[in-house]
Design an enzyme around this catalytic site. Structure first.
Site, short mmCIF file in Angstrom:
data_model
loop_
_atom_site.label_atom_id
_atom_site.label_comp_id
_atom_site.label_asym_id
_atom_site.label_seq_id
_atom_site.Cartn_x
_atom_site.Cartn_y
_atom_site.Cartn_z
N GLU A 72 0.83 -1.21 0.00
CA GLU A 72 0.00 0.00 0.00
C GLU A 72 0.87 1.25 0.00
OE1 GLU A 72 -1.85 -0.47 3.79
OE2 GLU A 72 -3.32 -1.93 3.10
N PRO A 73 1.63 1.48 -1.05
CA PRO A 73 2.50 2.66 -1.05
C PRO A 73 1.70 3.94 -1.29
CG PRO A 73 2.62 1.53 -3.16
CD PRO A 73 1.71 0.70 -2.29
N GLY A 74 2.07 4.99 -0.58
CA GLY A 74 1.46 6.30 -0.81
C GLY A 74 2.53 7.28 -1.21
N CYS A 112 -1.98 33.92 9.94
CA CYS A 112 -1.67 34.53 11.23
C CYS A 112 -1.36 33.49 12.30
CB CYS A 112 -2.83 35.41 11.66
SG CYS A 112 -3.11 36.70 10.45
N GLU A 113 -0.27 32.77 12.11
CA GLU A 113 0.23 31.79 13.07
C GLU A 113 1.75 31.82 12.96
OE1 GLU A 113 -1.47 29.58 15.03
OE2 GLU A 113 -3.46 30.03 14.22
C1 LIG Z 1 -0.90 6.01 5.33
C2 LIG Z 1 -0.99 4.57 5.07
C3 LIG Z 1 -0.29 3.99 4.00
C4 LIG Z 1 0.65 4.77 3.12
O1 LIG Z 1 1.78 5.23 3.79
P1 LIG Z 1 2.98 5.92 2.96
O2 LIG Z 1 3.99 6.23 3.98
O3 LIG Z 1 2.41 7.14 2.33
O4 LIG Z 1 3.44 4.93 1.96
C5 LIG Z 1 -0.47 2.64 3.77
N1 LIG Z 1 -1.30 1.89 4.55
C6 LIG Z 1 -1.99 2.42 5.58
C7 LIG Z 1 -2.87 1.55 6.39
C8 LIG Z 1 -1.86 3.77 5.88
O5 LIG Z 1 -2.54 4.27 6.91
#
Ligand SMILES: *Cc1c(COP(=O)(O)O)cnc(C)c1O
Length: 455
Positions: free
Chosen positions: A297-299, A371-372
């Site tokens: 699950e890469p983001g 404004c922070e």
């Molecule tokens: C945020 C998240 C990801 C992605 O994380 P990255 O660091 O962006 O790769 C994958 N799985 C779960 C369950 C997450 O909460």
């Protein structure tokens, strides 16, 4: 209060370092900085600033590189993009075309994914607090897998699935108690973090769940943290996961799937970023011989380097001769890009003008108009000494956890978004207007009626 990491002019990457490591950005002697071949001054003139820009070619290239790292090892792994990092329809469409599904963390994300044409069979639902309505919607759409985060949620899922007359496919998200060695706020796999089910409990729960009629447990899931830069925490976490699979199987249960989560880090400043091949290698080594369906699950790794935030200098403010910092006030702010104020994150900043790259520099604090005191993008950053009102700058690597975290604080509407693709470009989200911000607000009649009416 947190503030962005101070820059260190002695070790900060230079403008040319930043460009060299980001081949999608090039400097043209006439047009200045180009992103995927499109001059940024053209976009600024047409769309205004601040403006998020996503590089389609860059995203496609990264999506393929990640897949190929696994294919090269003959390791079939399905890809679920963590869409919380970047959820625009264009991004999701492009990744769908590259064969990606998604990892969602809310019902809203499920709707977005379905709208982008992602099949329910490519959707995995993670998250520590899924509402009844969200679980029901996920069950009714028959998504691939729901990653359950607690004993309580497992039994609630069973009840909701029964009411729907369905059997939900689920995995137990386990907390392997591994320190991801990353920023405290993005570490998720330690015993004290709110995520997942503890190791011991997960093994016994897996057995108990066999008696549930409306949940079918297909396996285990884990997500250790974010912006992880070394192999070690991955290896430890996945090795523990493999131990669990063996233990659960030894107790006579079936484990078909292992979801390895996300977390692969990138270079923002001068980090040695791990390669997809490292991840593929560690997964092959720890989980490769278990005969399970694998997924990741890469983001951030996919989306961060594909985005930049273009902004214009509103004002410069000279510090006092003795001590005070020199400020550059740009028209982007913490409401647009929250990461520096939230995580003390370092983002590269480049001037856009053609002559700026070789101009003498001095140290500036780059701040937004909100404004922070925490509305600071960088302290003591070397930028051209002559930078002035009207000049364009870009913040780099803002494609993940950038636009998706924006707010409208200080009545600053959501910024416009643009997609570039190897020389082409288009607006993919209009700049929000202040009128739109106000439109959904109402004032009760009784508030404006004469005071006598209320006695
Ligand atoms: C945020 C998240 C990801 C992605 O994380 P990255 O660091 O962006 O790769 C994958 N799985 C779960 C369950 C997450 O909460």
């Amino acid at each position: 209060m947190s503030a962005p990491l101070p820059s260190d002019p002695a070790t900060d990457p230079s403008f040319s370092d930043l460009l060299e490591t980001r081949p999608t950005l090039t400097m043209d002697v006439r047009d200045g900085l180009l992103f995927e071949g499109v001059p940024l001054h053209v976009i600024a003139a047409a769309v205004g600033t601040p403006c998020w820009i996503t590089g389609a070619k860059t995203l496609r290239r990264r999506a393929r590189a990640l897949k190929m790292a696994f294919e090269a090892r003959d390791l079939p792994v399905s890809m679920h993009f963590a869409m919380k990092s970047q959820d625009h329809q264009a991004t999701l469409t492009l990744l769908r075309q590259c064969g990606y599904g998604v990892d969602i963390v809310s019902g809203g994300e499920m709707q977005r994914a379905l709208h982008a044409g992602i099949s329910p069979s490519g959707i995995v639902f993670s998250g520590v607090g899924k509402s009844d309505a969200e679980l029901r919607a996920a069950i009714e759409h028959d998504i691939a897998q729901i990653n359950v985060e607690s004993v309580e949620e497992l039994y609630r899922l069973d009840e909701i699935a029964r009411a729907c007359g369905r059997v939900a496919r689920a995995a137990l998200r386990v907390n392997p108690d591994v320190d991801a060695d990353t920023h405290d706020k993005i570490s998720t796999g330690r015993a004290g973090d709110k995520f997942g089910i503890e190791y011991r409990r997960a093994v016994t729960l897996y057995g108990e769940a066999a008696s549930l009629k409306n949940v079918r447990l297909v396996g285990l899931a884990v997500h250790l943290g974010s912006q992880m830069l070394t192999a070690e925490p991955f290896r430890k976490g996945y090795a523990r996961l493999a131990d669990m699979v063996r233990e659960i199987r030894a107790a006579g249960h079936t484990v078909e799937a292992v979801d390895c989560g996300g977390g692969l880090g990138i270079r923002y400043r001068d980090e040695i970023a791990p390669s997809p091949d490292m991840l593929a290698g560690v997964i092959a080594e720890t989980l490769g011989d278990l005969n399970v369906r694998l997924s990741i699950e890469p983001g951030r790794w996919l989306s961060a380097p594909t985005g930049i935030l273009l902004s214009r200098v509103i004002e410069t403010k000279a510090g006092s001769p003795e001590s005070g910092p020199n400020f550059v006030v740009i028209d982007a702010a913490m409401n647009d890009l929250a990461r520096p104020s939230l995580y003390e994150s370092w983002h590269g900043i480049l001037p856009v003008a053609p002559t700026a790259l070789h101009a003498p520099t001095k140290l500036w604090d780059i701040v937004g108009p909100v404004c922070e005191s925490s509305d600071i993008f960088a302290r003591d950053r070397a930028l051209p000494a002559t930078i002035k009102r009207g000049d364009l700058t870009v913040l780099l690597d803002t494609g993940a956890y950038g636009s998706v975290m924006s707010s409208t604080y200080n009545s600053r509407p959501f910024a416009a978004q643009v997609l570039v693709d190897n020389g082409k470009w288009d607006i993919i989200r209009q700049r929000q207007s202040v009128a739109e911000l106000i439109a959904s607000e109402t004032v009760p009649d009784w508030l404006t009626a004469s005071r006598n009416n209320n006695g």
